[in-house]
Design an enzyme around this catalytic site. Structure first.
Site, PDB file in Angstrom:
ATOM      1  CG  ASP A   1      -1.338   1.982   6.855  1.00  0.00           C
ATOM      2  OD1 ASP A   1      -1.679   1.790   5.670  1.00  0.00           O
ATOM      3  OD2 ASP A   1      -1.361   3.091   7.406  1.00  0.00           O
TER       4      ASP A   1
ATOM      5  CG  ASP B   1      -1.643   1.272   1.447  1.00  0.00           C
ATOM      6  OD1 ASP B   1      -2.314   1.695   0.500  1.00  0.00           O
ATOM      7  OD2 ASP B   1      -1.531   1.852   2.538  1.00  0.00           O
TER       8      ASP B   1
ATOM      9  CG  ASP C   1      -4.103  -1.404   3.048  1.00  0.00           C
ATOM     10  OD1 ASP C   1      -4.303  -1.185   1.850  1.00  0.00           O
ATOM     11  OD2 ASP C   1      -3.508  -0.606   3.797  1.00  0.00           O
TER      12      ASP C   1
END
Length: 625
Positions: free
Chosen positions: A521, A323, A525
């Site tokens: 995080d 990410d 996600d």
């Protein structure tokens, strides 16, 4: 002193029993030259004391699971040797087998000590400060919003935010950082960390069950209970193999005397040697000590695995996907450019923008307020504040009406050619641009950009060295994503994604490349973390959903630990293969020698149990990698 000895014996009962059995065996051997019956009694005592733990485990497996294990095979071999008069050989077998078992128990405990030591750091009591009164309460009684006092040298009992005070906090138990971190009012602190020299007033932000420390303990318990696929396979193999060995042993005891004119004593002795050397002790010990050593090694570096299977899978990863915001980048945008127009000064524009943005909690707003603080500007009190969802904010500062927001919020006619040109340039650089308007005039542009983590470039380069590709999955716009990817050296870029898009791309990468790891995080996600072969969460900044879904947690958010963990996982797999090949070779050699060279039982015991000890020690090397 006596209490210390007692505690030692209790905690090391298996080792104490093994040593006692060995001493009795030595005394019995010396006594056999003087009084044979007394020696036999001592040998029997050595059997009982030294072999009790293994016998109990073997019988328990037989009764409860209706299965055989190596413990029962070894005890049967020792009893068989005693029954045909080879008391010394049987007692030596019990001694060495129990000693290797005690060593394995010790090494397993040693390798997991760095993880389980966290349990001892869990605070139980807290000093709650309410209505100017201090009250000592159990941590389970704390509620979100309570204020607690933590004095110097005490462990912080709950997650929270410092309201008053300044101190250095030892966060090694949470993040693995070796150097204490300076904290002051407004900073976040975690339960289980150690306060330094100052007294702190902390507002509790999470219940004891929801604290980061509690989540770590849950991860630890899961890691200790979950076995890798290789170990599960080995346990199934052990049970089938034990039956085969026992069956062959019975055939060796009965067939030669009936068909080959062997004596019963000779046949039974040969069968007992076979039972010893063919047992899979070393094979069984090839995996778990190595796995626990590797997990313990990572725990000391601030990396927690939810089980050995995930470290095993990490070693096979061919693509690591990231990410962007909060993972590859810090997740905290900073002001990079300020352009003023129509003769408006930078300080005037920034003061107005920061004054209005101070009333919001948006990350971009906090960055603008922080920039004003760096320049020592004094903020004004805005009036008629209004937030326009999805676009920006506006308010009066003194007598001027200011609007701050996305470029699309402003009419094309209001943006002159010069402003439009600068706006395009900044956006092409991958920056987020905020337009500031005073009354009906564009006063300036503020460009902001999330900063890439300093270790990201090094990590990507090292992943490439390992032959691992890197990919970025982000919901951000294409220009910003490609700018960050180019800076980090990332191979594959996927931008403007929704959570379901990330999940789809993970599956596509798995189909194309094989094992895929996902690093993230945020809540968005979590689906991708769940479907990846290894989900990796950022521990310090990660959301609850990410922490609960992930298989591996970076407690100190240090991306460099990903590459070192892949290396360690690959080394663990190599060590396991080395152990299994070595153990298998020793077993085959000893079986062959038993039929060709007539090796004595004690030599078979030394060879077999010695190989077990060697594979355990080989696994322990991973503690210090």
């Amino acid at each position: 002193m006596m209490m210390n000895i007692k505690e030692w014996v209790v905690r090391n009962g298996e080792l104490a029993a093994s040593v006692t059995g060995g001493i009795l065996t030595a005394i019995a051997w010396a006594t056999s030259h003087i009084h044979e019956d007394a020696a036999i009694v001592l040998y029997i005592l050595a059997f009982i004391i030294g072999g009790f733990s293994q016998a109990r485990q073997g019988v328990k497996t037989l009764i409860l699971e209706r299965d055989l294990d190596v413990n029962l095979l070894m005890i049967l071999a020792a009893i068989g040797a005693g029954c045909i008069g080879y008391w010394a050989e049987g007692a030596i077998l019990i001694f060495i087998f129990s000693l290797s078992g005690a060593l394995e128990t010790y090494t397993m405990a040693r390798s997991s000590k760095d993880i389980s030591a966290l349990m001892d750091m869990k605070p139980e009591m807290a000093v709650r400060y309410r209505d100017d009164i201090e009250e000592k309460v159990h941590i389970s009684e704390l509620e979100v919003g309570d204020v607690i006092i933590v004095r110097n040298g005490e462990r912080i009992p709950a997650d929270g935010t410092i309201q008053e005070g300044r101190s250095s906090i030892d966060q090694a138990s949470i993040t693995g950082e070796s150097i204490p971190v300076d904290k002051e009012a407004g900073d976040e602190v975690f339960a289980g960390t150690l306060n330094g020299e100052g007294a702190l007033y902390i507002e509790v932000s999470a219940s004891s069950e929801s604290s980061l420390f509690a989540k770590i303990i849950a991860l630890v318990q899961e890691a200790q209970s979950e076995m890798p696929k290789s170990q599960l396979f080995m346990e199934r193999f052990e049970r089938i193999y034990a039956r085969v060995v026992l069956g062959i042993t019975v055939v060796l005891m009965l067939a030669p005397p009936l068909l080959m004119d062997w004596t019963w004593n000779h046949a039974i002795y040969k069968a007992m040697v076979f039972l010893v050397v063919a047992s899979p002790c070393a094979l069984v010990a090839s995996i778990m000590p190595a796995m626990l050593s590797a997990i313990s090694n990572r725990a000391r570096k601030g990396v927690l695995f939810k089980g050995g299977a995930h470290l095993e899978n990490l070693a096979r990863v061919q693509v690591v996907t990231f990410d962007k915001t909060g993972t590859l980048t810090r997740g905290r945008p900073v002001v990079t450019d300020m352009l003023m127009f129509h003769g408006i000064s930078e300080s005037e524009c920034l003061t107005a923008a920061a004054s209005i943005e101070s009333l919001t909690t948006h990350p971009l707003a906090r960055a603008i307020v922080a920039k004003a603080g760096e320049q020592g500007l004094t903020l004004e009190r805005p009036t008629d504040f209004q937030a326009v969802t999805g676009w920006g904010v506006q308010a009066y500062v003194q007598s001027d009406f200011w609007s701050i927001g996305k470029p699309g919020w402003f009419e094309e006619a209001e943006i002159c050619e010069q402003v439009r040109k600068e706006l395009h340039r900044l956006e092409m650089e991958g920056k987020t641009v905020i337009v500031i308007q005073r009354n009906d005039t564009i006063a300036g542009l503020i460009a902001l950009q999330d900063q890439i983590r300093p270790e990201a470039q090094t990590l990507i380069s090292r992943l490439h060295t390992l032959g691992v590709r890197a990919a970025m999955l982000t919901g951000d716009q294409e220009k910003t994503a490609h700018k960050i990817a180019k800076e980090a050296g990332i191979d594959l870029v996927y931008a403007e994604l929704l959570p379901e898009d990330k999940l789809r791309i993970i599956k596509e990468l798995q189909a194309q490349y094989g094992h895929v790891a996902m690093v993230g995080d945020g809540v968005n996600d979590a689906p991708a973390l769940a479907v990846a072969n290894v989900g990796i969460a950022m521990g310090a900044a990660g959301s609850d959903a990410a922490l609960e879904t992930a298989d591996m947690v970076l407690m100190n958010d240090d991306l460099a630990n990903i590459e070192s963990s892949i290396r360690l996982g690959r080394k663990m797999n190599r060590v396991v293969k080395q152990n299994m090949i070595f153990a298998g070779a020793v077993i085959l050699t000893l079986i062959f020698s038993n039929f060709v060279s007539n090796i004595p039982l004690p030599l078979g015991v030394v060879g077999h149990e010695g190989s077990t000890i060697l594979v355990i020690l080989n696994g322990l090397r991973l503690l210090r990698q």
